[in-house]
Design a protein around this motif. Structure first.
Motif, PDB file in Angstrom:
ATOM      1  N   ARG A  81       0.815  -1.218  -0.137  1.00  0.00           N
ATOM      2  CA  ARG A  81      -0.319   0.257  -0.307  1.00  0.00           C
ATOM      3  C   ARG A  81       0.581   1.317  -0.247  1.00  0.00           C
ATOM      4  NH1 ARG A  81      -2.621   3.104  -1.264  1.00  0.00           N
ATOM      5  NH2 ARG A  81      -4.429   3.958  -0.778  1.00  0.00           N
ATOM      6  N   LEU A  82       1.731   0.720   0.648  1.00  0.00           N
ATOM      7  CA  LEU A  82       3.043   2.263   0.905  1.00  0.00           C
ATOM      8  C   LEU A  82       3.783   2.828  -0.794  1.00  0.00           C
ATOM      9  CD1 LEU A  82       4.798   1.738   4.568  1.00  0.00           C
ATOM     10  CD2 LEU A  82       3.176   3.820   3.987  1.00  0.00           C
ATOM     11  N   ALA A  83       3.781   1.506  -1.761  1.00  0.00           N
ATOM     12  CA  ALA A  83       4.361   1.546  -2.497  1.00  0.00           C
ATOM     13  C   ALA A  83       3.702   2.177  -3.258  1.00  0.00           C
ATOM     14  CB  ALA A  83       4.799   0.475  -3.008  1.00  0.00           C
ATOM     15  N   ASP A  84       1.741   1.875  -3.537  1.00  0.00           N
ATOM     16  CA  ASP A  84       1.017   2.544  -4.717  1.00  0.00           C
ATOM     17  C   ASP A  84       0.791   4.321  -3.681  1.00  0.00           C
ATOM     18  OD1 ASP A  84       0.208  -0.243  -5.861  1.00  0.00           O
ATOM     19  OD2 ASP A  84      -1.426  -0.327  -3.402  1.00  0.00           O
ATOM     20  N   ILE A  85       1.652   4.283  -2.893  1.00  0.00           N
ATOM     21  CA  ILE A  85       1.017   6.334  -2.716  1.00  0.00           C
ATOM     22  C   ILE A  85       2.058   6.796  -3.004  1.00  0.00           C
ATOM     23  CG2 ILE A  85       0.583   7.252  -0.606  1.00  0.00           C
ATOM     24  CD1 ILE A  85      -0.630   5.369   1.055  1.00  0.00           C
ATOM     25  N   CYS A  86       3.529   6.080  -2.972  1.00  0.00           N
ATOM     26  CA  CYS A  86       4.570   7.130  -2.830  1.00  0.00           C
ATOM     27  C   CYS A  86       5.507   6.483  -4.565  1.00  0.00           C
ATOM     28  CB  CYS A  86       6.107   6.491  -1.569  1.00  0.00           C
ATOM     29  SG  CYS A  86       5.128   6.859  -0.333  1.00  0.00           S
ATOM     30  N   GLY A  87       5.387   4.863  -4.845  1.00  0.00           N
ATOM     31  CA  GLY A  87       5.730   4.486  -5.700  1.00  0.00           C
ATOM     32  C   GLY A  87       6.851   3.638  -4.644  1.00  0.00           C
ATOM     33  N   GLU A  88       7.412   1.800  -6.447  1.00  0.00           N
ATOM     34  CA  GLU A  88       7.743   1.040  -5.707  1.00  0.00           C
ATOM     35  C   GLU A  88       8.767   1.289  -5.160  1.00  0.00           C
ATOM     36  OE1 GLU A  88       7.512  -2.565  -5.259  1.00  0.00           O
ATOM     37  OE2 GLU A  88       6.284  -1.461  -6.387  1.00  0.00           O
ATOM     38  N   GLN A  89       9.496   2.130  -5.555  1.00  0.00           N
ATOM     39  CA  GLN A  89      11.375   2.325  -4.972  1.00  0.00           C
ATOM     40  C   GLN A  89      11.236   3.385  -3.075  1.00  0.00           C
ATOM     41  OE1 GLN A  89      14.002   4.335  -7.778  1.00  0.00           O
ATOM     42  NE2 GLN A  89      12.245   5.640  -8.998  1.00  0.00           N
ATOM     43  N   PHE A  90      10.170   3.865  -3.510  1.00  0.00           N
ATOM     44  CA  PHE A  90      10.142   4.657  -2.174  1.00  0.00           C
ATOM     45  C   PHE A  90       9.060   4.254  -1.476  1.00  0.00           C
ATOM     46  CE2 PHE A  90      10.611   7.352  -6.091  1.00  0.00           C
ATOM     47  CZ  PHE A  90      12.007   8.144  -5.905  1.00  0.00           C
ATOM     48  N   ALA A  91       8.926   3.109  -1.162  1.00  0.00           N
ATOM     49  CA  ALA A  91       8.870   1.979  -0.321  1.00  0.00           C
ATOM     50  C   ALA A  91       9.308   0.466   0.266  1.00  0.00           C
ATOM     51  CB  ALA A  91       7.048   2.430  -0.186  1.00  0.00           C
ATOM     52  N   ARG A  92       9.545   0.735   1.326  1.00  0.00           N
ATOM     53  CA  ARG A  92      10.347  -1.240   1.390  1.00  0.00           C
ATOM     54  C   ARG A  92      10.033  -0.931   3.269  1.00  0.00           C
ATOM     55  NH1 ARG A  92      15.366   0.474   4.340  1.00  0.00           N
ATOM     56  NH2 ARG A  92      15.984   3.076   3.858  1.00  0.00           N
ATOM     57  N   GLU A  93      10.137  -2.092   3.116  1.00  0.00           N
ATOM     58  CA  GLU A  93      10.518  -3.047   4.621  1.00  0.00           C
ATOM     59  C   GLU A  93      12.274  -2.308   5.080  1.00  0.00           C
ATOM     60  OE1 GLU A  93      10.267  -7.591   4.711  1.00  0.00           O
ATOM     61  OE2 GLU A  93       8.236  -7.195   4.493  1.00  0.00           O
ATOM     62  N   ALA A  94      11.744  -2.255   6.715  1.00  0.00           N
ATOM     63  CA  ALA A  94      13.056  -1.609   7.051  1.00  0.00           C
ATOM     64  C   ALA A  94      14.168  -2.176   7.289  1.00  0.00           C
ATOM     65  CB  ALA A  94      12.227  -1.200   8.770  1.00  0.00           C
ATOM     66  N   GLY A  95      15.196  -1.610   6.696  1.00  0.00           N
ATOM     67  CA  GLY A  95      16.525  -2.072   7.537  1.00  0.00           C
ATOM     68  C   GLY A  95      17.342  -1.581   8.514  1.00  0.00           C
ATOM     69  N   ALA A  96      18.449  -2.548   8.913  1.00  0.00           N
ATOM     70  CA  ALA A  96      19.395  -2.444   9.720  1.00  0.00           C
ATOM     71  C   ALA A  96      19.518  -1.219  10.469  1.00  0.00           C
ATOM     72  CB  ALA A  96      20.470  -3.262   9.713  1.00  0.00           C
ATOM     73  N   ALA A  97      19.560  -0.285   9.267  1.00  0.00           N
ATOM     74  CA  ALA A  97      19.896   1.189  10.359  1.00  0.00           C
ATOM     75  C   ALA A  97      18.718   1.921   9.921  1.00  0.00           C
ATOM     76  CB  ALA A  97      20.758   2.249   8.611  1.00  0.00           C
ATOM     77  N   ASP A  98      17.682   1.453   9.698  1.00  0.00           N
ATOM     78  CA  ASP A  98      16.312   2.094   9.967  1.00  0.00           C
ATOM     79  C   ASP A  98      16.004   1.895  11.660  1.00  0.00           C
ATOM     80  OD1 ASP A  98      16.031   3.085   6.667  1.00  0.00           O
ATOM     81  OD2 ASP A  98      15.742   1.136   6.518  1.00  0.00           O
TER      82      ASP A  98
END
Length: 429
Positions: free
Chosen positions: A12-29
């Motif tokens: 759903r976040l990808a639908d809103i922001c764009g595929e490359q601007f929504a992701r699962e968090a990584g170690a630095a997040d």
């Protein structure tokens, strides 16, 4: 990854922001040691509104993030699901025709704004010490640099903000009072709230003509009392400094009898700005007032704009009337048992200090208790801005907060469901 109810948040976040601007968090997040589950970077105000609406619909805890220069400041969030990255909400959105103000996206680096304004001979009177800090991050923490002495904090220069509330609704606010004429303006309440009230998307700030000349007058010092005396003399000289800063390192020479033939390990430096001729005249006057080894320089000291602490150390902020600043520094030294690095705005009584990372939570707590006891009767405060996780979780970061009931009311008004950076604001709100 899906939410506990089976809802695919990332999709759903990808639908809103764009595929490359929504992701699962990584170690630095993470925020102050607390990991996130998702990261979204909306590219428009409408997208940011939709992201917060999504978070409200599914009870997701949100923390805004700019350049992440101060995410380890303050308390960790009580819970954290979603980091909203403001990096795409950037740029100068509107210039006042008279060049008196500028509206800037929250994710814009301060340096980028200054560079753009500088091309037309203007600037923001805003010089945060965090390298790379964004406008949103500076306002969220109300982070000030040396220019605060003359021009006030960045939040005091804000004349309007646009923000998205915890339900995803866009609002615009100017400097009007929250309570019909008395008290702080709404924009001032939002500023300094660590993202715990709303998502700031843009701010309109005052601009000013950039000075044609800048000169730093610097003099070495030995003791906090000497700093007090020199600042008092400088203020009485009516040289209109834009900044008065002090640097007192943890120097071993401070533990031995003062040797007047040697240069002191500390420094007081004043910034003078204006037209070339009159700045040089004021600098000459100030050199005479300060005496000793005072000299005028066309570049700042190496420590200018820098904090006295390193990552992993216990960072303190002391705020006290300037007439009592030396007493506060002495109290801190006495509590620690020796000199520690102190640096900051000697002309307004706001300095930062650093305690070694090796001190345990119990020792830090004892130091804070002693210093706050001294400051309580001098109208001062001692706040822990950053600390190692084990220390941060075991100490009182803020000390007594007289305005806590009012702040609690504000939090309840803006974020009754505690979804915006819960626990990050003063007093753990």
């Amino acid at each position: 990854m899906t939410s506990p109810g089976g809802f695919d948040v990332r999709r759903r976040l990808a639908d809103i922001c764009g595929e490359q601007f929504a992701r699962e968090a990584g170690a630095a997040d993470e925020v102050a040691g607390v990991p996130a589950r998702w990261v979204a970077a909306p590219g428009t105000v409408e997208a940011a509104s939709a992201v917060l609406s999504l978070a409200a619909d599914h009870d997701l805890a949100v923390v805004p993030r700019g350049a992440a220069t101060k995410l380890d400041w303050g308390a960790p969030p009580a819970r954290l699901d979603l980091i909203v990255d403001t990096g795409r909400l950037a740029g100068i959105w509107h210039r006042d025709p008279g060049e008196l103000s500028v509206e800037v996206g929250a994710g814009t680096p301060v340096r980028a704004v200054q560079a753009a304004l500088g091309q037309r001979g203007h600037r923001l009177a805003c010089d945060p010490r965090s390298i790379g800090a964004t406008i949103g991050g500076v306002l969220a923490a109300d982070e000030a640099g040396p220019l605060r002495h003359r021009f006030g904090t960045p939040c005091e220069q804000v004349i309007g903000v646009s923000y998205i509330d915890a339900e995803g609704r866009l609002h615009h606010a100017d400097g009007w009072s929250m309570r019909g004429g008395a008290g702080p303006g709404l924009n001032q309440v939002l500023c300094g709230s660590q993202g715990a009230l709303a998502l700031l998307v843009s701010a309109t700030l005052r601009t000013q003509a950039a000075p044609s000349a800048r000169v730093w007058v610097s003099r070495s010092v030995w003791t906090p009392l000497e700093v007090h005396d020199l600042v008092r003399q400088a203020l009485a000289a009516s040289v209109a400094p834009s900044a008065i800063e002090v640097d007192l390192p943890a120097h071993r020479a401070l533990l031995i009898p003062r040797q007047r033939s040697r240069q002191g390990p500390g420094t007081v430096a004043l910034l003078l700005e204006g037209a070339q001729a009159e700045v040089l005249e004021r600098a000459e006057q100030l050199v005479g007032v300060l005496g000793g080894d005072a000299r005028a320089l066309d570049t700042p000291p190496r420590w200018w704009h820098r904090y006295p602490f390193e990552p992993g150390e216990v960072a303190l902020r002391l705020t006290v009337p300037i007439s009592d600043l030396h007493a506060a520094i002495y109290a801190l030294r006495d509590a620690v048992g020796g000199p520690i690095p102190v640096r900051g705005a000697a002309g307004i009584g706001v300095v930062q200090a650093s305690l070694p990372a090796s001190l345990g939570a119990e020792r830090v707590a004892a130091i804070l208790s002693a210093v706050r006891g001294v400051l309580l009767f001098r109208g001062g405060t001692c706040v822990v801005t950053s600390a190692p996780p084990a220390v941060r979780q075991a100490i009182d970061l803020w000390g007594p907060v007289a305005a806590l009931p009012t702040l609690r009311e504000v939090k309840e008004r803006f974020d009754p469901h505690r979804r915006m950076a819960p626990g990050r604001w003063i007093g753990g709100l």
